[in-house]
Motif scaffolding. Structure first.
Motif, PDB file in Angstrom:
ATOM      1  N   LEU A 184       0.711  -1.192   0.123  1.00  0.00           N
ATOM      2  CA  LEU A 184      -0.004  -0.035   0.066  1.00  0.00           C
ATOM      3  C   LEU A 184       0.856   1.236  -0.138  1.00  0.00           C
ATOM      4  N   LEU A 185       2.058   1.380   0.494  1.00  0.00           N
ATOM      5  CA  LEU A 185       2.727   2.536   0.905  1.00  0.00           C
ATOM      6  C   LEU A 185       3.869   2.613  -0.358  1.00  0.00           C
ATOM      7  N   ASN A 186       4.387   1.626  -0.576  1.00  0.00           N
ATOM      8  CA  ASN A 186       5.269   1.679  -1.705  1.00  0.00           C
ATOM      9  C   ASN A 186       4.787   2.258  -3.014  1.00  0.00           C
ATOM     10  N   ASP A 187       3.421   2.252  -3.186  1.00  0.00           N
ATOM     11  CA  ASP A 187       3.149   2.900  -4.588  1.00  0.00           C
ATOM     12  C   ASP A 187       3.514   4.511  -4.649  1.00  0.00           C
ATOM     13  N   GLY A 188       3.299   5.168  -3.485  1.00  0.00           N
ATOM     14  CA  GLY A 188       3.618   6.413  -3.516  1.00  0.00           C
ATOM     15  C   GLY A 188       5.285   6.591  -3.384  1.00  0.00           C
ATOM     16  N   VAL A 189       5.827   5.710  -2.830  1.00  0.00           N
ATOM     17  CA  VAL A 189       7.382   5.886  -2.936  1.00  0.00           C
ATOM     18  C   VAL A 189       7.927   5.459  -4.341  1.00  0.00           C
ATOM     19  N   GLY A 190       7.428   4.679  -5.001  1.00  0.00           N
ATOM     20  CA  GLY A 190       7.541   4.265  -6.408  1.00  0.00           C
ATOM     21  C   GLY A 190       7.446   5.278  -7.150  1.00  0.00           C
ATOM     22  N   VAL A 191       6.153   6.133  -7.010  1.00  0.00           N
ATOM     23  CA  VAL A 191       6.082   7.407  -7.910  1.00  0.00           C
ATOM     24  C   VAL A 191       7.075   8.397  -7.662  1.00  0.00           C
ATOM     25  N   ALA A 192       7.431   8.733  -6.278  1.00  0.00           N
ATOM     26  CA  ALA A 192       8.472   9.666  -6.041  1.00  0.00           C
ATOM     27  C   ALA A 192       9.666   9.229  -6.646  1.00  0.00           C
ATOM     28  N   LEU A 193      10.071   7.970  -6.608  1.00  0.00           N
ATOM     29  CA  LEU A 193      11.355   7.580  -7.367  1.00  0.00           C
ATOM     30  C   LEU A 193      11.325   7.826  -8.820  1.00  0.00           C
ATOM     31  N   PHE A 194      10.067   7.095  -9.356  1.00  0.00           N
ATOM     32  CA  PHE A 194      10.067   7.803 -10.812  1.00  0.00           C
ATOM     33  C   PHE A 194      10.039   9.116 -11.265  1.00  0.00           C
ATOM     34  N   VAL A 195       9.592   9.953 -10.445  1.00  0.00           N
ATOM     35  CA  VAL A 195       9.831  11.549 -10.748  1.00  0.00           C
ATOM     36  C   VAL A 195      11.256  11.719 -10.465  1.00  0.00           C
ATOM     37  N   PHE A 196      11.996  11.144  -9.603  1.00  0.00           N
ATOM     38  CA  PHE A 196      13.342  11.602  -9.276  1.00  0.00           C
ATOM     39  C   PHE A 196      14.144  11.153 -10.245  1.00  0.00           C
ATOM     40  N   PHE A 197      14.147   9.846 -10.849  1.00  0.00           N
ATOM     41  CA  PHE A 197      14.919   9.419 -11.813  1.00  0.00           C
ATOM     42  C   PHE A 197      14.444   9.772 -13.321  1.00  0.00           C
TER      43      PHE A 197
END
Length: 423
Positions: free
Chosen positions: A174-187
């Motif tokens: 549930l929580l790593n969706d937001g982390v994944g999106v943030a990492l996508f924006v980062f990279f």
């Protein structure tokens, strides 16, 4: 004739019919069955298209049936609601017990998984002659790093996973969706830095803007949510919050996906805070609505993925690319978990760290978010690179959903036997 309504009828007919067939005959987890049956239907359509090449009306019908606009469905339609639904159900009062482990898995393991995958795929690309830069490979890693909460929860419930481990796996998903999106924006900021005026400028605009929009809109809408006694109006307020946040972010070129996750997490936090303070909130209809909507949207998505999968097989070197993507995913997932569990402390339900790593590596299923992120990468890279990213993402989603999902009960039983012998 209304194309949208035609496509809706076709997709719902497939969801209902295939789901019913699975319920009565095959009895696989729904996500696995929908994808498998849809792939078979997609293959039949291709064969039928070859057989009916001389019939213009038949070819037109088959072409329309095979090429649903998956990107538009996700990016301009339901992605915000899927992300909100995935993050608005977390009960923070229960989360507190396993906060350290879930936080490490959702943040550290997702970040490490993206980096490991990117490095592994970059190395594999050099070996097979792919012209992909390291930033692009890291962006690819962020696309496939987050696990899917709906698929994982549905499959895990089939064989009564112990409550502690089950909650950790669901919480991570549930929580790593937001982390994944943030990492996508980062990279992706690294990939587009030259075009957009700088990496940090991209990060500040995409990430910070989305968070601020999500907080502001959720604060306003939650005031209505809290003070109304009409349960339907509570649902309307949540729909307004996530759709308005996504729309504003799209208009200002922020990350609408991150804003959707922010809305979901804030709704979860605020409702749990009110319950902790003893304020009675009647949320049965709210929870049921978002649960049903999430299941429906994911079911339609899996059918669309299955129907589209046959076209991925037509890509050049697809088998080599798929194998490289799948192996990199498994190694990256296991490596990121191996490092993260060093800092988790004791694990629940008698699990040792090795057994825990095995279970979460094989139970790390991927779904709609990965596909949506892969599609959104299309505007940042050339067509050939986009095809590689889409092909690798499809391969991972298929392998984790169908192969890992179907063998998950056996893997779990073997792990439990090992724990029993040690005990």
């Amino acid at each position: 004739m209304n194309t949208f309504l035609i496509n809706t009828v076709i997709l719902l007919a497939l969801v209902v019919t295939l789901g019913y067939l699975n319920e009565k005959v095959t009895r696989f987890p729904d996500e696995i069955a929908l994808m498998m049956f849809s792939i078979v239907i997609g293959g039949v359509l291709v064969i039928s298209g070859i057989a009916f090449q001389g019939t213009e009306s038949a070819m037109k019908f088959l072409s329309g049936l095979k090429y649903f606009d998956l990107e538009k469905f996700l990016m301009e339609g339901v992605l915000c609601f899927m992300l909100f639904a995935g993050s608005c159900h977390m009960r923070l009062l229960d989360f507190k017990t396993h906060a350290r482990t879930i936080s490490l898995l959702a943040v550290a393991a997702t970040f490490l998984g993206a980096v490991f995958y990117g490095l592994l795929f970059y190395g594999a690309g050099k070996l097979i002659g792919l012209s992909m830069t390291l930033p692009v490979c890291l962006m690819f890693g962020s696309i496939v790093a987050p696990t899917d909460p709906i698929a994982a929860t549905s499959i895990l419930k089939k064989f009564n996973l112990p409550s502690g481990i089950s909650f950790i796996m669901e919480g991570e998903s549930l929580l790593n969706d937001g982390v994944g999106v943030a990492l996508f924006v980062f990279f992706s900021g690294m990939v587009t830095a030259q075009k957009s005026g700088g990496f940090f400028q991209v990060m500040a605009k995409e990430l910070l803007g989305a968070v601020l929009v999500g907080i502001f809109v959720t604060t306003v809408c939650f005031y209505i949510f809290r003070h109304t006694k009409d349960e339907a109006r509570q649902i309307f307020a949540s729909l307004l919050a996530v759709s308005l946040s996504y729309l504003l972010c799209e208009n200002f070129e922020f990350s609408g996906a991150i804003a959707s996750v922010v809305c979901g997490v804030l709704f979860s936090a605020l409702r749990n805070y009110r319950e902790f303070k003893g304020e009675a909130l009647s949320l049965e209809q709210f929870d049921n609505f978002w649960s049903v909507l999430d299941t429906l949207l994911n079911s339609v998505l899996y059918v669309m993925l299955g129907l589209s999968f046959i076209h991925i097989l037509q890509m050049p070197h697809v088998l080599v690319l798929s194998l490289a993507a799948i192996l990199a995913n498994l190694i990256g997932r296991a490596g990121s978990l191996g490092i993260s569990v060093l800092f988790t402390g004791p694990l629940p339900d008698g699990y040792d760290k090795i057994s825990f790593i095995k279970l979460l590596t094989w139970g790390g299923l991927r779904g709609g978010l990965s596909v949506a992120l892969a599609m959104s990468a299309g505007s940042m890279v050339d067509e050939n690179t986009c095809n590689i990213i889409m092909g690798g993402t499809y391969a991972i989603v298929f392998f984790t959903t169908v192969i890992q999902g179907m063998t998950m009960p056996r893997v779990y039983q073997n792990i439990q036997k090992g724990i029993g012998k040690k005990g």
